[in-house]
Design an enzyme around this catalytic site. Structure first.
Site, mmCIF file in Angstrom:
data_model
loop_
_atom_site.group_PDB
_atom_site.id
_atom_site.type_symbol
_atom_site.label_atom_id
_atom_site.label_comp_id
_atom_site.label_asym_id
_atom_site.label_seq_id
_atom_site.Cartn_x
_atom_site.Cartn_y
_atom_site.Cartn_z
ATOM 1 N N GLY A 7 0.835 -1.158 -0.074
ATOM 2 C CA GLY A 7 -0.003 0.075 0.155
ATOM 3 C C GLY A 7 0.697 1.065 -0.151
ATOM 4 O O GLY A 7 0.194 2.417 0.378
ATOM 5 N N SER A 8 2.078 1.236 -0.570
ATOM 6 C CA SER A 8 3.015 2.233 -0.523
ATOM 7 C C SER A 8 2.346 3.384 -1.607
ATOM 8 O O SER A 8 2.555 4.654 -1.082
ATOM 9 C CB SER A 8 4.205 2.014 -0.703
ATOM 10 N N ASN A 9 1.890 3.075 -2.572
ATOM 11 C CA ASN A 9 1.323 3.828 -3.403
ATOM 12 C C ASN A 9 0.082 4.616 -2.932
ATOM 13 O O ASN A 9 -0.120 5.975 -2.916
ATOM 14 C CB ASN A 9 0.837 3.382 -4.831
ATOM 15 N N ASN A 47 -5.624 2.292 -12.442
ATOM 16 C CA ASN A 47 -4.705 1.278 -12.225
ATOM 17 C C ASN A 47 -3.413 1.954 -12.410
ATOM 18 O O ASN A 47 -3.038 2.506 -13.340
ATOM 19 C CB ASN A 47 -4.808 -0.046 -12.839
ATOM 20 N N HIS A 50 0.680 0.864 -13.089
ATOM 21 C CA HIS A 50 1.353 -0.284 -13.623
ATOM 22 C C HIS A 50 2.792 -0.030 -13.672
ATOM 23 O O HIS A 50 3.084 1.021 -14.117
ATOM 24 C CB HIS A 50 0.865 -0.827 -14.913
ATOM 25 N N THR A 83 -10.325 -1.802 -17.325
ATOM 26 C CA THR A 83 -11.399 -2.323 -17.903
ATOM 27 C C THR A 83 -11.389 -4.144 -17.486
ATOM 28 O O THR A 83 -10.810 -4.280 -16.596
ATOM 29 C CB THR A 83 -11.293 -2.534 -19.590
ATOM 30 N N GLU A 89 -10.303 -6.497 -18.833
ATOM 31 C CA GLU A 89 -8.981 -7.307 -18.931
ATOM 32 C C GLU A 89 -7.724 -6.629 -18.159
ATOM 33 O O GLU A 89 -7.686 -5.633 -18.168
ATOM 34 C CB GLU A 89 -8.809 -7.193 -20.635
HETATM 35 C C1 GAR Z 1 3.402 -1.139 -7.452
HETATM 36 O O1 GAR Z 1 4.614 -1.138 -8.009
HETATM 37 C C2 GAR Z 1 2.323 -1.294 -8.474
HETATM 38 O O2 GAR Z 1 2.554 -0.445 -9.706
HETATM 39 C C3 GAR Z 1 2.305 -2.590 -8.769
HETATM 40 O O3 GAR Z 1 2.263 -3.424 -7.639
HETATM 41 C C4 GAR Z 1 3.235 -2.443 -6.662
HETATM 42 C C5 GAR Z 1 2.287 -2.179 -5.477
HETATM 43 O O4 GAR Z 1 3.065 -1.571 -4.520
HETATM 44 N N1 GAR Z 1 1.183 -3.220 -9.636
HETATM 45 C C6 GAR Z 1 1.069 -4.101 -10.664
HETATM 46 O O5 GAR Z 1 2.125 -4.743 -10.602
HETATM 47 C C7 GAR Z 1 -0.156 -4.059 -11.528
HETATM 48 N N2 GAR Z 1 -0.306 -4.913 -12.425
HETATM 49 P P1 GAR Z 1 2.390 -0.982 -3.224
HETATM 50 O O6 GAR Z 1 1.464 -1.934 -2.656
HETATM 51 O O7 GAR Z 1 3.694 -0.548 -2.323
HETATM 52 O O8 GAR Z 1 1.711 0.246 -3.809
#
Ligand code: GAR
Length: 209
Positions: free
Chosen positions: A11-13, A106, A108, A145, A147
């Site tokens: 959950g850092s984002n 989202n 990525h 979406t 997918e």
């Molecule tokens: C992040 O790097 C995000 O971009 C990635 O998971 C990580 C979550 O980090 N998401 C994906 O790969 C989606 N396909 P966080 O939990 O520390 O925010």
């Protein structure tokens, strides 16, 4: 602008966005946090920040339809405007996708459409980038979406691949950019500088009124 988060792990984002809300850099309210993982850092962070949070998963709701309904109900109960997938590793159900169409974002950790799709998440993405010999990777924010990683791209930021990078070192560099970039994109949506189909600015805030 009320934000609903779905997150599976650290959950850092999500935290970076919460911090931007706290400083006022982003005029938005983190309204609810949902995780499919009862032990996630995201739920622990939500508790620390006093944000309503829910563990909703196939454990709490074995029927996929009921799980979809429960997720949608939680988002609606907290009057969410924009749904943020911040490291959410599950697909959303039809009801939630439809009700929030054009308002689910989202993040990525690569430059989509490269290195996306099923199995491309977290460290696997960075492993694939290095295996392909790329000199550049980055961050993509896109609409969600049905997918994986396939909705319209609304923003990208490049990150260099350095000689000697390991998946871990690359992940750390990309994650830093994610933390700075996601709040920036949300700020642009909030201020009306960037439009997404599923969110309308309140008319009292429209720049041309
Ligand atoms: C992040 O790097 C995000 O971009 C990635 O998971 C990580 C979550 O980090 N998401 C994906 O790969 C989606 N396909 P966080 O939990 O520390 O925010």
């Amino acid at each position: 602008m009320k934000l609903g988060f779905l997150a599976s792990h650290n959950g850092s984002n999500m935290q970076a966005i919460i911090e931007a809300c706290k400083t006022g850099a982003l005029q938005a309210t983190p309204a609810v946090v949902i995780s499919n993982n009862a032990e996630s850092g995201a739920l622990a962070r939500a508790k620390r920040e006093s944000i309503p949070s829910y563990h909703l998963s196939s454990k709490t709701h074995p029927s996929p339809e009921r799980l979809d309904r429960a997720i949608l109900d939680a988002l609606l109960a907290h009057q969410v405007d924009i749904v943020i997938l911040a490291g959410y590793m599950k697909k959303l159900g039809e009801l939630t996708l439809k009700r929030f169409e054009g308002a689910i974002l989202n993040i990525h950790p690569a430059l989509l459409p490269k290195f996306g799709g099923q199995g491309m998440y977290g460290i696997h993405v960075h492993e694939a980038v290095l295996a392909a010999g790329e000199h550049e990777t980055g961050v993509t924010i896109h609409l969600v979406t049905e997918e994986y990683d396939s909705g319209a791209i609304i923003g990208q930021e490049n990150v260099p691949v350095m000689p000697g990078d390991t998946p871990k070192s690359l992940q750390e560099r990309v994650l830093k950019t994610e933390h700075a970039y996601f709040p920036k994109v949300l700020q642009k949506i909030e201020s009306g500088e960037m439009a997404i189909p599923g969110y309308k600015m309140p008319t009292s805030q429209c720049p041309d009124r």
